[in-house]
Design an enzyme around this catalytic site. Structure first.
Site, PDB file in Angstrom:
ATOM      1  N   ASP A  14       0.857  -1.174   0.000  1.00 28.34           N
ATOM      2  CA  ASP A  14       0.000   0.000   0.000  1.00 28.34           C
ATOM      3  C   ASP A  14       0.903   1.237   0.000  1.00 28.34           C
ATOM      4  O   ASP A  14       2.095   1.149   0.306  1.00 28.34           O
ATOM      5  CB  ASP A  14      -0.874  -0.048   1.267  1.00 28.34           C
ATOM      6  N   ASP A  16      -0.301   5.128   0.967  1.00 24.42           N
ATOM      7  CA  ASP A  16      -0.573   6.106   2.026  1.00 24.42           C
ATOM      8  C   ASP A  16      -0.604   5.438   3.395  1.00 24.42           C
ATOM      9  O   ASP A  16      -1.369   4.491   3.619  1.00 24.42           O
ATOM     10  CB  ASP A  16      -1.902   6.816   1.762  1.00 24.42           C
ATOM     11  N   THR A 109      -2.453   0.720  -4.593  1.00 22.40           N
ATOM     12  CA  THR A 109      -2.919   1.916  -3.901  1.00 22.40           C
ATOM     13  C   THR A 109      -4.308   2.336  -4.357  1.00 22.40           C
ATOM     14  O   THR A 109      -4.684   2.112  -5.511  1.00 22.40           O
ATOM     15  CB  THR A 109      -1.929   3.082  -4.117  1.00 22.40           C
ATOM     16  N   SER A 110      -5.053   2.960  -3.445  1.00 24.60           N
ATOM     17  CA  SER A 110      -6.353   3.520  -3.786  1.00 24.60           C
ATOM     18  C   SER A 110      -6.225   4.883  -4.466  1.00 24.60           C
ATOM     19  O   SER A 110      -7.215   5.438  -4.932  1.00 24.60           O
ATOM     20  CB  SER A 110      -7.222   3.653  -2.525  1.00 24.60           C
ATOM     21  N   LYS A 141     -10.625  -1.027  -2.129  1.00 21.00           N
ATOM     22  CA  LYS A 141     -10.448  -1.700  -0.841  1.00 21.00           C
ATOM     23  C   LYS A 141     -11.614  -1.268   0.058  1.00 21.00           C
ATOM     24  O   LYS A 141     -12.010  -0.114  -0.009  1.00 21.00           O
ATOM     25  CB  LYS A 141      -9.121  -1.282  -0.193  1.00 21.00           C
ATOM     26  N   ASP A 166      -1.684  -0.211   6.266  1.00 15.74           N
ATOM     27  CA  ASP A 166      -1.868   0.525   7.522  1.00 15.74           C
ATOM     28  C   ASP A 166      -3.318   0.630   7.953  1.00 15.74           C
ATOM     29  O   ASP A 166      -3.599   0.887   9.119  1.00 15.74           O
ATOM     30  CB  ASP A 166      -1.322   1.955   7.379  1.00 15.74           C
TER      31      ASP A 166
END
Length: 218
Positions: A14, A16, A109-110, A141, A166
């Site tokens: 991931d 962020d 990643t989003s 996600k 995270d």
């Protein structure tokens, strides 16, 4: 903390909160959004980490049309991409990524391409060659689609992947993909990852002769 060793064939990362600390800008932008919509900023911040913006909006404003969320999300991504103030690496991220050079790994990643490229650059981090971004998936996600796509692009079975995450949404996505999850940072521990670290200074990866990776955590 007791050290854990996980054996894998690929790592899925991931961005962020895991590689990049973007909490300052995420807080600024989502709290502004909360005010505009008359929502409690603290409650909103519990939802937004790990998800694509429109997916967070769907949770927070369930009666709002999807198209409105998508339009709002596009505006917010532009705001985020223009705001790099306070974006820094998570401690150990640069060295961790450098240690993965030539080993199977991907960014999942989003964020979209523009935002992920800008944030990684702002934090002084090298972008992995394989990247799964918001444009690559149909579902955010906690849906596992992004992690499954990352595994497929690397040609690795999901069960042989270790995810670094995270957020609750991200950890749930990794679990739903049938992967083991290392939680990074203060948010991660409550969501039941297989192992948890304060930051990436507590992770070491070594390649074994058979092509597998040994991930030392803690």
């Amino acid at each position: 903390m007791t050290a854990t060793v996980l054996t894998a064939r690929a790592l899925l990362l991931d961005m962020d909160g895991t590689l990049v600390n973007s909490d300052a800008v995420v807080e600024r932008i989502w709290r502004r959004w909360s005010e505009r919509h008359g929502l409690d900023g603290d409650e909103v911040m519990k939802v937004v980490h790990g998800r694509q913006g429109h997916a967070s909006m769907a949770v927070l404003l369930p009666d709002r049309p999807v198209q409105q969320n998508l339009a709002d999300n596009a505006r917010m991504l532009a705001e985020e991409t223009a705001d790099m103030d306070g974006v820094v690496e998570v401690p150990g991220a640069a060295a961790f990524l450098a240690s993965l050079a030539g080993l199977p790994h991907a960014l999942v990643t989003s964020a979209d391409v523009a935002l992920s490229t800008a944030r990684m650059a702002a934090a002084g981090l090298t972008l992995p060659r394989v990247r799964v971004t918001a444009e690559s998936v149909g579902a955010s996600k906690p849906d596992p689609e992004g992690f499954l796509k990352g595994a497929a692009e690397l040609g690795v079975d999901p069960a042989d992947c270790v995810v670094f995450e995270d957020s609750g949404a991200g950890i749930a996505a990794g679990r739903a993909a049938g992967m083991r999850v290392v939680g990074v940072g203060p948010r991660a521990g409550v969501h039941g990852p297989d192992a948890v670290v304060r930051d990436l200074t507590e992770v070491r990866v070594e390649a074994a002769a058979d092509g597998s990776l040994r991930v030392h955590v803690g």
